[in-house]
Design a protein around this motif. Structure first.
Motif, PDB file in Angstrom:
ATOM      1  N   ASP A 202     -19.772  70.417  14.614  1.00 39.48           N
ATOM      2  CA  ASP A 202     -18.678  69.663  14.035  1.00 39.48           C
ATOM      3  C   ASP A 202     -17.867  70.558  13.100  1.00 39.48           C
ATOM      4  O   ASP A 202     -18.409  71.486  12.486  1.00 39.48           O
ATOM      5  CB  ASP A 202     -19.256  68.480  13.246  1.00 39.48           C
ATOM      6  CG  ASP A 202     -18.320  67.301  13.214  1.00 39.48           C
ATOM      7  OD1 ASP A 202     -17.187  67.426  13.696  1.00 39.48           O
ATOM      8  OD2 ASP A 202     -18.735  66.237  12.695  1.00 39.48           O
ATOM      9  N   LEU A 205     -18.869  72.841   9.555  1.00 41.09           N
ATOM     10  CA  LEU A 205     -20.299  73.111   9.386  1.00 41.09           C
ATOM     11  C   LEU A 205     -20.637  74.605   9.362  1.00 41.09           C
ATOM     12  O   LEU A 205     -21.804  74.968   9.302  1.00 41.09           O
ATOM     13  CB  LEU A 205     -21.117  72.421  10.487  1.00 41.09           C
ATOM     14  CG  LEU A 205     -21.219  70.902  10.380  1.00 41.09           C
ATOM     15  CD1 LEU A 205     -22.125  70.342  11.474  1.00 41.09           C
ATOM     16  CD2 LEU A 205     -21.746  70.480   9.013  1.00 41.09           C
ATOM     17  N   LYS A 383     -21.606  66.348  11.334  1.00 40.38           N
ATOM     18  CA  LYS A 383     -21.665  66.131   9.891  1.00 40.38           C
ATOM     19  C   LYS A 383     -22.215  64.753   9.545  1.00 40.38           C
ATOM     20  O   LYS A 383     -22.753  64.558   8.449  1.00 40.38           O
ATOM     21  CB  LYS A 383     -20.267  66.299   9.293  1.00 40.38           C
ATOM     22  CG  LYS A 383     -19.794  67.731   9.262  1.00 40.38           C
ATOM     23  CD  LYS A 383     -18.439  67.876   8.617  1.00 40.38           C
ATOM     24  CE  LYS A 383     -17.344  67.231   9.407  1.00 40.38           C
ATOM     25  NZ  LYS A 383     -15.999  67.570   8.919  1.00 40.38           N
ATOM     26  N   ILE A 389     -27.039  67.921   7.574  1.00 44.42           N
ATOM     27  CA  ILE A 389     -26.505  68.265   6.262  1.00 44.42           C
ATOM     28  C   ILE A 389     -26.547  67.028   5.373  1.00 44.42           C
ATOM     29  O   ILE A 389     -26.113  65.944   5.775  1.00 44.42           O
ATOM     30  CB  ILE A 389     -25.069  68.822   6.394  1.00 44.42           C
ATOM     31  CG1 ILE A 389     -24.554  69.296   5.046  1.00 44.42           C
ATOM     32  CG2 ILE A 389     -24.133  67.837   7.049  1.00 44.42           C
ATOM     33  CD1 ILE A 389     -23.280  70.128   5.154  1.00 44.42           C
ATOM     34  N   LEU A 392     -22.995  66.811   2.148  1.00 42.90           N
ATOM     35  CA  LEU A 392     -21.569  66.681   2.421  1.00 42.90           C
ATOM     36  C   LEU A 392     -21.136  65.263   2.056  1.00 42.90           C
ATOM     37  O   LEU A 392     -21.747  64.292   2.515  1.00 42.90           O
ATOM     38  CB  LEU A 392     -21.271  66.958   3.894  1.00 42.90           C
ATOM     39  CG  LEU A 392     -19.798  67.143   4.253  1.00 42.90           C
ATOM     40  CD1 LEU A 392     -19.260  68.415   3.598  1.00 42.90           C
ATOM     41  CD2 LEU A 392     -19.618  67.231   5.760  1.00 42.90           C
ATOM     42  N   ASP A 572     -10.512  67.625   8.798  1.00 47.72           N
ATOM     43  CA  ASP A 572     -11.656  68.476   8.459  1.00 47.72           C
ATOM     44  C   ASP A 572     -11.261  69.813   7.855  1.00 47.72           C
ATOM     45  O   ASP A 572     -12.107  70.680   7.648  1.00 47.72           O
ATOM     46  CB  ASP A 572     -12.525  68.691   9.695  1.00 47.72           C
ATOM     47  CG  ASP A 572     -13.353  67.457  10.017  1.00 47.72           C
ATOM     48  OD1 ASP A 572     -13.551  66.643   9.106  1.00 47.72           O
ATOM     49  OD2 ASP A 572     -13.794  67.306  11.167  1.00 47.72           O
ATOM     50  N   HIS A 575     -12.694  68.194   4.715  1.00 45.27           N
ATOM     51  CA  HIS A 575     -14.036  67.604   4.826  1.00 45.27           C
ATOM     52  C   HIS A 575     -14.962  68.599   5.521  1.00 45.27           C
ATOM     53  O   HIS A 575     -15.218  68.530   6.709  1.00 45.27           O
ATOM     54  CB  HIS A 575     -13.978  66.289   5.613  1.00 45.27           C
ATOM     55  CG  HIS A 575     -15.260  65.519   5.556  1.00 45.27           C
ATOM     56  ND1 HIS A 575     -15.976  65.174   6.674  1.00 45.27           N
ATOM     57  CD2 HIS A 575     -15.971  65.049   4.490  1.00 45.27           C
ATOM     58  CE1 HIS A 575     -17.054  64.512   6.320  1.00 45.27           C
ATOM     59  NE2 HIS A 575     -17.071  64.414   5.002  1.00 45.27           N
ATOM     60  N   ARG A 576     -15.444  69.567   4.744  1.00 44.14           N
ATOM     61  CA  ARG A 576     -16.245  70.657   5.278  1.00 44.14           C
ATOM     62  C   ARG A 576     -17.137  71.199   4.162  1.00 44.14           C
ATOM     63  O   ARG A 576     -17.022  70.781   3.009  1.00 44.14           O
ATOM     64  CB  ARG A 576     -15.345  71.750   5.854  1.00 44.14           C
ATOM     65  CG  ARG A 576     -14.361  72.324   4.876  1.00 44.14           C
ATOM     66  CD  ARG A 576     -13.218  73.080   5.532  1.00 44.14           C
ATOM     67  NE  ARG A 576     -13.660  74.145   6.404  1.00 44.14           N
ATOM     68  CZ  ARG A 576     -13.493  74.141   7.743  1.00 44.14           C
ATOM     69  NH1 ARG A 576     -12.893  73.117   8.320  1.00 44.14           N
ATOM     70  NH2 ARG A 576     -13.900  75.149   8.480  1.00 44.14           N
TER      71      ARG A 576
END
Length: 633
Positions: A202, A205, A383, A389, A392, A572, A575-576
């Motif tokens: 994703d 990541l 994710k 993970i 996150l 993203d 959002h990482r």
């Protein structure tokens, strides 16, 4: 009813006083069945790669009893009916199994030396034919199984685990997360086996650091280079920075016109960075024998007919790796083009694969064998999986609906009437072209009347979307937050930046296809600073992939794109890994217009990627039926 024809001796259970009777259902269910079992890869091949030869052994069974080849031939050569073999009755209909018999006989002939290629073996294990995917597959009474060596390799490919052997050591200036260590182990196994693969983690990541760790491992184990990384131009600065940060000992050359001596052949370097466009201009890249070729944002070669795809596939490489968070964007055929580079021949010829994809229609149950075939070559972590993970933050996507101002509504109605008048007498490609042109006009009107007219005025009160964007950004500006705003239209980037500058009280940044490559890395670094610009306006094409913009935790998609995978890539950017705050993405949609229809179409067409990779995604490119749906009442 007529009982089955009997061809056996007088003790046959279907005979009573000279009369034949039907075999009871319970007896048919309990009768042993003939089965061909194929064992592949009992021992490792002498050479590696998709063309490597696996040992191949056919074994024959009746229930749990193994038969000799002679007994099998006698059984298969008999007439239809019941046969007594080793004291057991078995019903046989050779005509029903004729296609499967020819299938295995063809394999026996091709494997006269007792071996088949690795690629063919993978197809057999997936329950697919050696030829085109659209051909008949083996009957249910045949099964292929991996031998000890192959079973061990497949288990490692499908459940990789880091080990001391796959640790690059102090040469890697960074710490790998557990799932990243597993990813490096998987990449290293591909290199050892001579196989290509697709790292499809994703977005966000950390695919880049995993590749850098692999490059360091290859140098540690003296695997010859140089190695080539092909990427979109917008990512050159990011890759240079990441290589300098995590692998400073690697000697890197950038082959691009934005860099001094960027057109010089690589000499005494470990890694060469170049772009998809540069491949078509610099012949030495094609002539060089590369160790590893990595394609970042590999969906760039999803169109097998494109010039840049042909340029990529002309490269000479011993090892091949694809990086993409969206291996299937629009259609199943995307996957064929990617695998044609990474694992040539595994999915057969293009025409055969397209025929297979068409045969599925809207029923994707037939994708299971294909999923089994490609699974060892794709490593995909999400994710949303907390096993992957845990730190996150959450991501929230909101649909923010807007109306139309009176001026926008009048323009929109006029454009709808004009389309109806113009398209009425058109057919085929001309009709499609006119509709697509008007769809763009509809979206421009939804953005701002000035976007449609081109008068350059862009008065905020004339657009409901401009006013709604100001409302969204006002509290963000007050709280000192940063925001990313994405649009598919380059020409509206500057007006949006001007609007946001009023809201935030100071200017921001604009990044689109016309932004010089050399400046993009500096812009990202500037935005990431705590006291840097409060917003960035980006075009989806230039800024939607590869950039790390975690300084923002709010994203606005100003106008919807057909493919939600492209929108997801844009979201993203923030959002990482490295993001510490929850991310909120706002999708601006104008009610009662083409934009609302686009969103509904995205929801309707979210099956294909889920069936292939186990997640939601966009299924097919726009068809005529889709266009009709978008324009329906």
């Amino acid at each position: 009813s007529t009982p089955p024809r009997c061809c056996c001796d007088r003790n046959c259970p279907t005979r009573t006083s000279g009369l034949r009777i039907r075999v009871p259902d319970w007896w048919q269910r309990s009768a042993p069945s003939p089965q061909v079992r194929v064992e592949l890869g009992a021992t490792g091949p002498s050479q590696l790669g998709l063309g490597a030869l696996l040992d191949f052994q056919l074994r024959y069974f009746l229930g749990d009893d193994e038969l000799s080849p002679a007994e099998w031939r006698a059984l298969m050569g008999g007439a239809a009916g019941l046969h007594n073999l080793r004291g057991k009755w078995v019903e046989l209909d050779p005509a029903r199994h004729a296609d499967a018999l020819r299938h295995w006989q063809g394999i026996e002939a091709a494997a006269a030396g007792g071996q088949v290629s690795f690629a063919e073996g993978m197809r057999l294990l997936a329950g697919l034919p050696r030829g085109a995917l659209s051909e008949l597959t083996p009957a249910a009474w045949t099964v292929a199984t991996p031998g000890p060596w192959l079973a061990r390799m497949l288990a490692e490919l499908q459940s990789p685990s880091g080990s001391p052997e796959t640790d690059p050591g102090p040469a890697l200036h960074g710490t790998l997360r557990p799932y990243q260590r597993d990813g490096v182990a998987w990449l290293w196994l591909l290199v050892r086996l001579g196989l290509g693969g697709c790292l499809a983690d994703d977005m966000g990541l950390g695919k880049t650091i995993q590749v850098i760790a692999l490059l360091l491992l290859m140098r540690k184990h003296a695997i010859a280079g140089p190695h080539l990384i092909v990427l979109p131009a917008s990512l050159l600065a990011n890759w240079r920075a990441e290589l300098a940060r995590f692998g400073p000992d690697l000697r890197v050359h950038t082959a691009h016109r934005s860099v001094p001596d960027g057109d010089s052949p690589a000499a005494d370097v470990d890694v060469v960075l170049t772009t998809y466009a540069t491949l078509q201009r610099q012949a030495w890249l094609k002539d060089q024998a590369w160790g590893l070729v990595v394609l970042d944002e590999a969906q760039a070669i999803k169109n097998a007919a494109a010039k840049q795809t042909h340029a990529v596939k002309a490269l000479q490489a011993r090892h091949r790796l694809l990086l993409t968070g969206t291996p299937v964007e629009n259609s199943l055929v995307d996957l064929w083009s990617l695998f044609d580079f990474g694992s040539p021949g595994l999915l057969g010829a293009a025409a055969d694969f397209k025929k297979f994809a068409r045969s599925l229609g809207t029923d994707h149950a037939g994708l299971a064998p294909l999923r089994a075939l490609v699974r060892p070559y794709i490593l995909r972590r999400l994710k949303t999986d907390r096993r992957v993970i845990t730190d996150l933050p959450d991501k929230t996507e909101l649909q923010v609906y807007c109306g139309l101002t009176r001026g926008q509504a009048a323009l929109y109605a006029k454009a709808v009437d004009a389309l109806a008048s113009e398209v009425g007498s058109l057919e085929g490609i001309r009709r499609r072209g006119v509709i697509l042109a008007y769809l763009t006009r509809f979206k421009q009107i939804c953005n701002h009347p000035s976007h449609y007219s081109g008068d350059g005025q862009y008065v905020p009160k004339d657009s409901a979307k401009f006013l709604r964007l100001q409302e969204l950004c006002a509290p963000l500006a007050e709280a000192g937050e940063k925001v990313l705003v994405f649009t598919q239209f380059r020409e509206i980037c500057a007006p949006l930046a001007a609007l946001l500058a009023e809201s935030f009280g100071r200017p921001g940044l604009v990044l689109h296809g016309g932004t010089p490559i050399a400046r993009r890395g500096d812009m990202v670094a500037q935005f990431q600073q705590d006291d840097g610009p409060p917003f960035m306006v980006l075009s989806l094409k230039a800024g939607g992939t590869g950039l790390n913009l975690t300084a923002a935790s709010d994203v606005v998609l100003f106008d919807p794109w057909w493919n939600p995978a492209v929108e997801a890539q844009a979201i993203d950017r923030t959002h990482r890994i490295g993001q510490t705050r929850s991310v909120t993405a706002y999708k601006l949609l104008t009610e009662g217009t083409i934009e609302e229809r686009i969103f509904e179409l995205q929801q309707r067409k979210a099956a294909m990627v889920k069936d292939v990779l186990g997640e939601d995604g966009f299924a097919r490119a726009l068809t005529r039926a889709d266009l009709d749906y978008l324009l329906s009442d």
